[in-house]
Design an enzyme around this catalytic site. Structure first.
Site, PDB file in Angstrom:
ATOM      1  N   ASN A   1       0.812  -1.226   0.000  1.00 18.94           N
ATOM      2  CA  ASN A   1       0.000   0.000   0.000  1.00 18.94           C
ATOM      3  C   ASN A   1       0.843   1.272   0.000  1.00 18.94           C
ATOM      4  OD1 ASN A   1       0.253  -1.562   2.546  1.00 18.94           O
ATOM      5  ND2 ASN A   1      -0.382   0.351   3.504  1.00 18.94           N
TER       6      ASN A   1
ATOM      7  N   GLN B   1      -4.548  -3.901  -2.440  1.00 19.22           N
ATOM      8  CA  GLN B   1      -4.016  -2.858  -3.319  1.00 19.22           C
ATOM      9  C   GLN B   1      -3.748  -3.380  -4.735  1.00 19.22           C
ATOM     10  OE1 GLN B   1      -3.801   0.342  -2.539  1.00 19.22           O
ATOM     11  NE2 GLN B   1      -4.042   0.291  -0.321  1.00 19.22           N
TER      12      GLN B   1
ATOM     13  N   SER C   1     -10.864  -5.437  -0.462  1.00 16.10           N
ATOM     14  CA  SER C   1     -11.613  -4.336   0.152  1.00 16.10           C
ATOM     15  C   SER C   1     -12.188  -3.455  -0.957  1.00 16.10           C
ATOM     16  CB  SER C   1     -10.669  -3.509   1.028  1.00 16.10           C
ATOM     17  OG  SER C   1     -11.366  -2.444   1.622  1.00 16.10           O
ATOM     18  N   ALA C   2     -13.487  -3.141  -0.853  1.00 16.95           N
ATOM     19  CA  ALA C   2     -14.167  -2.414  -1.938  1.00 16.95           C
ATOM     20  C   ALA C   2     -13.694  -0.969  -2.097  1.00 16.95           C
ATOM     21  CB  ALA C   2     -15.682  -2.423  -1.686  1.00 16.95           C
ATOM     22  N   HIS C   3     -13.329  -0.328  -0.974  1.00 10.95           N
ATOM     23  CA  HIS C   3     -13.127   1.128  -1.061  1.00 10.95           C
ATOM     24  C   HIS C   3     -11.804   1.546  -1.687  1.00 10.95           C
ATOM     25  CE1 HIS C   3     -10.489   2.061   2.528  1.00 10.95           C
ATOM     26  NE2 HIS C   3     -10.897   0.858   2.896  1.00 10.95           N
TER      27      HIS C   3
ATOM     28  N   THR D   1     -26.546  -9.670   9.727  1.00  9.00           N
ATOM     29  CA  THR D   1     -27.322  -9.330   8.534  1.00  9.00           C
ATOM     30  C   THR D   1     -26.431  -8.644   7.504  1.00  9.00           C
ATOM     31  OG1 THR D   1     -29.276  -9.104   9.891  1.00  9.00           O
ATOM     32  CG2 THR D   1     -29.347  -8.013   7.743  1.00  9.00           C
TER      33      THR D   1
ATOM     34  N   CYS E   1      -3.069   4.722   7.893  1.00 13.76           N
ATOM     35  CA  CYS E   1      -3.288   4.207   9.244  1.00 13.76           C
ATOM     36  C   CYS E   1      -2.202   4.685  10.192  1.00 13.76           C
ATOM     37  CB  CYS E   1      -3.312   2.680   9.229  1.00 13.76           C
ATOM     38  SG  CYS E   1      -4.338   2.036   7.921  1.00 13.76           S
TER      39      CYS E   1
HETATM   40  N1  PLP Z   1      -4.522  -4.278   3.521  1.00 14.15           N
HETATM   41  C1  PLP Z   1      -3.981  -3.293   2.802  1.00 14.15           C
HETATM   42  C2  PLP Z   1      -2.784  -3.573   1.951  1.00 14.15           C
HETATM   43  C3  PLP Z   1      -4.526  -2.008   2.847  1.00 14.15           C
HETATM   44  O1  PLP Z   1      -3.975  -1.026   2.141  1.00 14.15           O
HETATM   45  C4  PLP Z   1      -5.660  -1.776   3.662  1.00 14.15           C
HETATM   46  C5  PLP Z   1      -6.242  -0.436   3.772  1.00 14.15           C
HETATM   47  O2  PLP Z   1      -5.653   0.496   4.240  1.00 14.15           O
HETATM   48  C6  PLP Z   1      -6.196  -2.859   4.379  1.00 14.15           C
HETATM   49  C7  PLP Z   1      -5.599  -4.089   4.287  1.00 14.15           C
HETATM   50  C8  PLP Z   1      -7.388  -2.688   5.260  1.00 14.15           C
HETATM   51  O3  PLP Z   1      -8.559  -2.621   4.485  1.00 14.15           O
HETATM   52  P1  PLP Z   1      -9.920  -2.135   5.133  1.00 14.15           P
HETATM   53  O4  PLP Z   1      -9.904  -0.651   5.084  1.00 14.15           O
HETATM   54  O5  PLP Z   1     -10.989  -2.732   4.267  1.00 14.15           O
HETATM   55  O6  PLP Z   1      -9.967  -2.672   6.507  1.00 14.15           O
END
Ligand code: PLP
Length: 367
Positions: A133, A163, A183-185, A221, A307
């Site tokens: 990431n 990623q 992860s969708a976002h 749910t 993070c």
């Molecule tokens: N793994 C990686 C490589 C990420 O970049 C992220 C998001 O920052 C995550 C896991 C965590 O994803 P989520 O935001 O869906 O918890």
């Protein structure tokens, strides 16, 4: 320019989610309302499976990739785990006893060190992310998984492909892996929608108990609108996969122009990287200072992973790549996406260049 933290929701996805949110019904109900919700969930399962190159029956929807990573890593809490030193905290913190696989200065798994760890004895799980990431560096997951499985046919392999999704083709069966997290976002879907993909024989831990949703793997749910949005975003990302590769030209231009202004160090420059990510240090100018300056100019960038931002510490990823803290603290991550245009890059380079030249002069005056 912070797509790796979260990409904008695609307008088509927003429209679909608004429509689905307006519906009534629990996807587990047998009446017509319930069946309509169920249909939305199952359609999304097909779409996510297509993105991962696999079949719908292997998808378990979760509330995040963090949850999916925890479901895997915690399942092996009593066994030997090998995890790359550059994994996301949702992997590393759910397996504090994991032995770390070193990476090279370019952020690629060090194969000799990996084999040496394997030679020490059979691990229960190997966890190696597909794309980092912070750097955007791509790992050859298929090859690394094959090395482990050739030696120990019973070993399980997990990849965090958060990623990588929408940025390079995913091929769950061909990568010889047992688990994949998504992860969708990160590619135009909503927050709060993730998935764990499991091969036959995989045994993720059940974190949530209660109802029988998701084949009894994950009670609660279903977030029907979120899942539907995840599905559509997956389909759109897959369709745009070739277009996404064109971003490399923008990324390369950004780096070439930045190099002309002040000396910068591009992390992972020599390794294969996804097209949209650049992590570079401008020694002497902290990431925090750059982020604040660029924010005032209307540019959203980050220092390594979101993070761990908010602090001016170097990241565990850069440390694993052997980057000195003083340099790591100056690392700026620029990550963009399909909506980014050539003009955006020009505007960014212009703003960053002015700021970097000014701050570098100030730094020299203090030295
Ligand atoms: N793994 C990686 C490589 C990420 O970049 C992220 C998001 O920052 C995550 C896991 C965590 O994803 P989520 O935001 O869906 O918890």
């Amino acid at each position: 320019m912070d797509y790796n933290a979260s990409a904008p929701l695609r307008p088509e996805v927003l429209a679909l989610m608004a429509e689905v949110l307006g519906r009534t019904g629990n996807a587990s109900s047998v009446h017509g309302f319930g069946r309509s919700a169920r249909a939305a969930v199952e359609k999304a399962r097909e779409q996510v499976a297509a993105l991962a190159g696999t079949v719908a029956s292997q998808i378990t929807f979760t509330a995040s990739a963090t949850e999916a990573n925890n479901m895997v890593l915690q399942a092996f809490r009593n066994g030997r785990i090998l995890a790359s030193a550059i994994e996301h905290p949702s992997v590393l913190e759910s397996a504090p006893h994991a032995e770390l696989i070193p990476v090279t200065a370019d952020g690629v798994v060090d194969e000799a060190a990996y084999e040496a760890l394997l030679d020490k004895g059979e691990p229960a799980l190997v966890s190696i992310m597909a794309v980092n990431n912070e750097t955007g560096v791509i790992q050859n997951v298929g090859r690394l998984a094959k090395i482990a499985k050739k030696k120990y046919p019973g070993v399980h392999v997990h990849t965090d492909a958060v990623q990588a999704a929408g940025r390079l083709p995913l091929d769950f069966p061909a990568w010889h892996i047992d688990y994949m997290s998504l992860s969708a976002h990160k590619f135009g879907g909503p927050h709060g929608a993730g998935a764990l993909i499991t091969a036959p024989g995989a045994k993720p831990v059940k974190l949530l108990h209660g109802g029988g949703q998701e084949k009894r793997q994950r009670a609660g749910t279903e977030n029907v609108a979120g899942i539907a949005g995840f599905g559509l975003a997956s389909e759109l990302a897959q369709k745009n996969m070739e277009g996404f590769q064109k971003l490399a030209a923008l990324r390369d231009r950004l780096e070439t122009e930045a190099k002309k202004v002040v000396p910068i160090l591009i992390h992972g420059e020599k390794a294969p990287r996804v097209a949209n990510t650049s992590l570079f240090s401008t020694p002497g100018i902290t990431a925090q200072t750059q982020i604040m300056g660029l924010d005032l100019d209307g540019f959203a960038v980050s220092s390594g992973s979101a993070c761990s931002s908010g602090t001016v510490k170097s990241s565990h990823v850069l440390r694993a790549m052997g980057v000195a803290d003083a340099v790591g603290e100056c690392a700026l991550r620029v990550s963009f996406g399909p909506d980014t245009r050539s003009d955006d890059i020009d505007a960014f380079v212009n703003a960053w260049s002015k700021m970097a030249a000014r701050l570098a002069k100030k730094e020299q005056a203090h030295a």
